[in-house]
Motif scaffolding. Sequence first.
Motif, mmCIF file in Angstrom:
data_model
loop_
_atom_site.group_PDB
_atom_site.id
_atom_site.type_symbol
_atom_site.label_atom_id
_atom_site.label_comp_id
_atom_site.label_asym_id
_atom_site.label_seq_id
_atom_site.Cartn_x
_atom_site.Cartn_y
_atom_site.Cartn_z
ATOM 1 N N GLN A 171 0.832 -1.202 0.000
ATOM 2 C CA GLN A 171 0.000 0.000 0.000
ATOM 3 C C GLN A 171 0.869 1.255 0.000
ATOM 4 O OE1 GLN A 171 -3.501 -0.034 2.707
ATOM 5 N NE2 GLN A 171 -2.920 -2.164 3.111
ATOM 6 N N LEU A 172 1.937 1.257 0.773
ATOM 7 C CA LEU A 172 2.842 2.395 0.809
ATOM 8 C C LEU A 172 3.541 2.572 -0.535
ATOM 9 C CD1 LEU A 172 4.216 4.658 2.402
ATOM 10 C CD2 LEU A 172 5.918 2.983 3.160
ATOM 11 N N THR A 173 3.929 1.463 -1.154
ATOM 12 C CA THR A 173 4.569 1.528 -2.470
ATOM 13 C C THR A 173 3.665 2.223 -3.480
ATOM 14 O OG1 THR A 173 5.884 -0.472 -2.091
ATOM 15 C CG2 THR A 173 5.449 0.131 -4.390
ATOM 16 N N LEU A 174 2.394 1.838 -3.492
ATOM 17 C CA LEU A 174 1.460 2.438 -4.443
ATOM 18 C C LEU A 174 1.181 3.897 -4.108
ATOM 19 C CD1 LEU A 174 -1.107 -0.469 -4.884
ATOM 20 C CD2 LEU A 174 0.765 0.155 -6.393
ATOM 21 N N ALA A 175 1.023 4.209 -2.838
ATOM 22 C CA ALA A 175 0.675 5.560 -2.429
ATOM 23 C C ALA A 175 1.786 6.564 -2.707
ATOM 24 C CB ALA A 175 0.313 5.579 -0.945
ATOM 25 N N THR A 176 3.016 6.080 -2.907
ATOM 26 C CA THR A 176 4.147 6.965 -3.182
ATOM 27 C C THR A 176 4.677 6.819 -4.608
ATOM 28 O OG1 THR A 176 5.676 5.318 -2.248
ATOM 29 C CG2 THR A 176 4.860 7.044 -0.766
ATOM 30 N N SER A 177 3.988 6.058 -5.446
ATOM 31 C CA SER A 177 4.466 5.849 -6.813
ATOM 32 C C SER A 177 4.111 7.046 -7.694
ATOM 33 C CB SER A 177 3.862 4.573 -7.405
ATOM 34 O OG SER A 177 2.468 4.714 -7.574
ATOM 35 N N ASP A 178 4.880 7.209 -8.781
ATOM 36 C CA ASP A 178 4.617 8.287 -9.731
ATOM 37 C C ASP A 178 4.250 7.762 -11.108
ATOM 38 O OD1 ASP A 178 7.108 7.937 -11.385
ATOM 39 O OD2 ASP A 178 8.093 8.573 -9.555
ATOM 40 N N SER A 179 4.198 6.439 -11.260
ATOM 41 C CA SER A 179 3.923 5.853 -12.576
ATOM 42 C C SER A 179 3.350 4.459 -12.404
ATOM 43 C CB SER A 179 5.205 5.732 -13.413
ATOM 44 O OG SER A 179 5.894 6.951 -13.530
ATOM 45 N N PHE A 180 2.453 4.093 -13.291
ATOM 46 C CA PHE A 180 2.062 2.699 -13.428
ATOM 47 C C PHE A 180 1.557 2.480 -14.842
ATOM 48 C CE2 PHE A 180 -1.913 4.660 -12.020
ATOM 49 C CZ PHE A 180 -2.893 4.017 -12.761
ATOM 50 N N LEU A 228 -12.854 -0.192 -20.795
ATOM 51 C CA LEU A 228 -13.494 -0.415 -19.498
ATOM 52 C C LEU A 228 -15.011 -0.230 -19.575
ATOM 53 C CD1 LEU A 228 -11.010 1.335 -17.037
ATOM 54 C CD2 LEU A 228 -11.197 -1.096 -17.590
ATOM 55 N N GLU A 229 -15.468 0.608 -20.495
ATOM 56 C CA GLU A 229 -16.912 0.808 -20.652
ATOM 57 C C GLU A 229 -17.613 -0.487 -21.030
ATOM 58 O OE1 GLU A 229 -20.441 3.232 -20.864
ATOM 59 O OE2 GLU A 229 -18.448 3.601 -20.020
ATOM 60 N N LEU A 230 -16.951 -1.324 -21.834
ATOM 61 C CA LEU A 230 -17.558 -2.564 -22.309
ATOM 62 C C LEU A 230 -17.063 -3.797 -21.556
ATOM 63 C CD1 LEU A 230 -17.367 -1.996 -26.184
ATOM 64 C CD2 LEU A 230 -19.224 -1.403 -24.611
ATOM 65 N N HIS A 231 -15.845 -3.707 -21.014
ATOM 66 C CA HIS A 231 -15.215 -4.874 -20.388
ATOM 67 C C HIS A 231 -14.450 -4.369 -19.162
ATOM 68 C CE1 HIS A 231 -13.592 -8.880 -20.132
ATOM 69 N NE2 HIS A 231 -12.345 -8.466 -20.257
ATOM 70 N N PRO A 232 -15.118 -4.243 -18.013
ATOM 71 C CA PRO A 232 -14.532 -3.575 -16.848
ATOM 72 C C PRO A 232 -13.505 -4.419 -16.100
ATOM 73 C CG PRO A 232 -16.728 -4.336 -16.318
ATOM 74 C CD PRO A 232 -16.526 -4.628 -17.776
ATOM 75 N N ARG A 233 -12.454 -4.798 -16.799
ATOM 76 C CA ARG A 233 -11.354 -5.572 -16.222
ATOM 77 C C ARG A 233 -10.044 -4.876 -16.557
ATOM 78 N NH1 ARG A 233 -13.311 -8.729 -12.701
ATOM 79 N NH2 ARG A 233 -11.435 -10.030 -12.831
ATOM 80 N N ALA A 234 -9.033 -5.038 -15.718
ATOM 81 C CA ALA A 234 -7.761 -4.377 -15.967
ATOM 82 C C ALA A 234 -6.642 -5.116 -15.243
ATOM 83 C CB ALA A 234 -7.800 -2.919 -15.530
ATOM 84 N N GLY A 235 -5.427 -4.887 -15.726
ATOM 85 C CA GLY A 235 -4.226 -5.389 -15.079
ATOM 86 C C GLY A 235 -3.236 -4.257 -14.902
ATOM 87 N N LEU A 236 -2.797 -4.018 -13.674
ATOM 88 C CA LEU A 236 -1.873 -2.928 -13.377
ATOM 89 C C LEU A 236 -0.465 -3.464 -13.132
ATOM 90 C CD1 LEU A 236 -4.571 -1.443 -13.054
ATOM 91 C CD2 LEU A 236 -3.632 -0.308 -11.031
ATOM 92 N N LEU A 237 0.508 -2.690 -13.565
ATOM 93 C CA LEU A 237 1.914 -2.988 -13.328
ATOM 94 C C LEU A 237 2.557 -1.760 -12.711
ATOM 95 C CD1 LEU A 237 4.543 -4.713 -13.771
ATOM 96 C CD2 LEU A 237 4.779 -3.489 -15.939
ATOM 97 N N VAL A 238 3.172 -1.938 -11.541
ATOM 98 C CA VAL A 238 3.869 -0.847 -10.864
ATOM 99 C C VAL A 238 5.328 -1.271 -10.695
ATOM 100 C CG1 VAL A 238 3.903 0.696 -8.875
ATOM 101 C CG2 VAL A 238 1.736 -0.308 -9.641
ATOM 102 N N PRO A 239 6.228 -0.742 -11.537
ATOM 103 C CA PRO A 239 7.639 -1.110 -11.393
ATOM 104 C C PRO A 239 8.298 -0.311 -10.280
ATOM 105 C CG PRO A 239 7.357 0.336 -13.282
ATOM 106 C CD PRO A 239 5.989 0.127 -12.697
ATOM 107 N N ASP A 240 9.229 -0.953 -9.576
ATOM 108 C CA ASP A 240 10.078 -0.239 -8.636
ATOM 109 C C ASP A 240 11.327 0.172 -9.407
ATOM 110 O OD1 ASP A 240 12.090 0.415 -6.692
ATOM 111 O OD2 ASP A 240 10.862 -0.566 -5.162
#
Length: 305
Positions: A171-180, A228-240
């Motif tokens: 959670q901290l990693t995501l809250a301080t990230s600048d890109s995904f 997302l309007e038609l297919h509300p699924r997603a995959g997120l990638l957050v690199p360190d």
Amino acid sequence: MADYHHGELTVQHRAGLRDPASGSLRAIRDAVPDAAAEFLARQPMIVLGAADAAGRLWSTLLTGEPGFLGVPDPRTLTIGALPAADDPLGPVLRERGTQVGMIAVEPATRRRIRLNGTATPEADGVRVALDQVIGNCPKYLQRREYVLLPPDRGGRRTAIRRGEALSTVQQLTLATSDSFFIATASPDGDADASHRGGNPGFLQVLSPTRLRWPDYAGNAMFLTLGNLELHPRAGLLVPDWETGALLQLSGGAHTVWDDAGAAAVPGAQRLVEFRIEAVQETQDAVRLRWSEPDFSRFNPPVAPG
């Protein structure tokens, strides 16, 4: 020339565009221009999004020495790498006919290009038959310089953690990230990958299973939100960017059309919420290491709290 699907047109109209099909469609090609081929040949990484065997969307990062991306002809991209077998997309990218969305970014120049098509595995990588090549604006991409570590010093995948919710550290990693990066797909499976960036804190952690981020002004094509309007699924990638770790998330996502809620977030035209269903974190996943960011001048400020 490409055409927008119903979801993309719906979002464009709801966002207030009067004539969404004129002009912006010219940015979508079915072949790689010479300048883009030269750009790709310089890159040490590419983000790839696709669905796994269960239909969940994921994003992953493939890396290599510059030249590992090739354009043998204008409608083909070759990638001299495959995801590890324990990557969420490792198994499906070893099969023929996987629909993939990709984005190559060059943080040092803030350039990027999206490429979508159908992947076929090769001995040491993937060959993608392209059907969309899309130029993107440089907004919200932080400037960074990279170092590619030798194989004996990076990319050893030292630890993998899986779950259905974020840990406190995650959670901290995501809250301080600048890109995904975010992968989406149409109901027909046509995949797309895109970048999202902002000042640290632009990605809000609402709970261990819920995220929210602002949708800033962009290229007005709304390819991600249209999917997302038609297919509300997603995959997120957050690199360190410092350690080479990858945090991969899969789940459901939807656009929040709430003018009052968006008005409370600087720069937001609307909001997107993401519900986490699966998490994979891999330490030392890739050999790339990046410098401290020079934040984009387009990044809106982040409201305290």
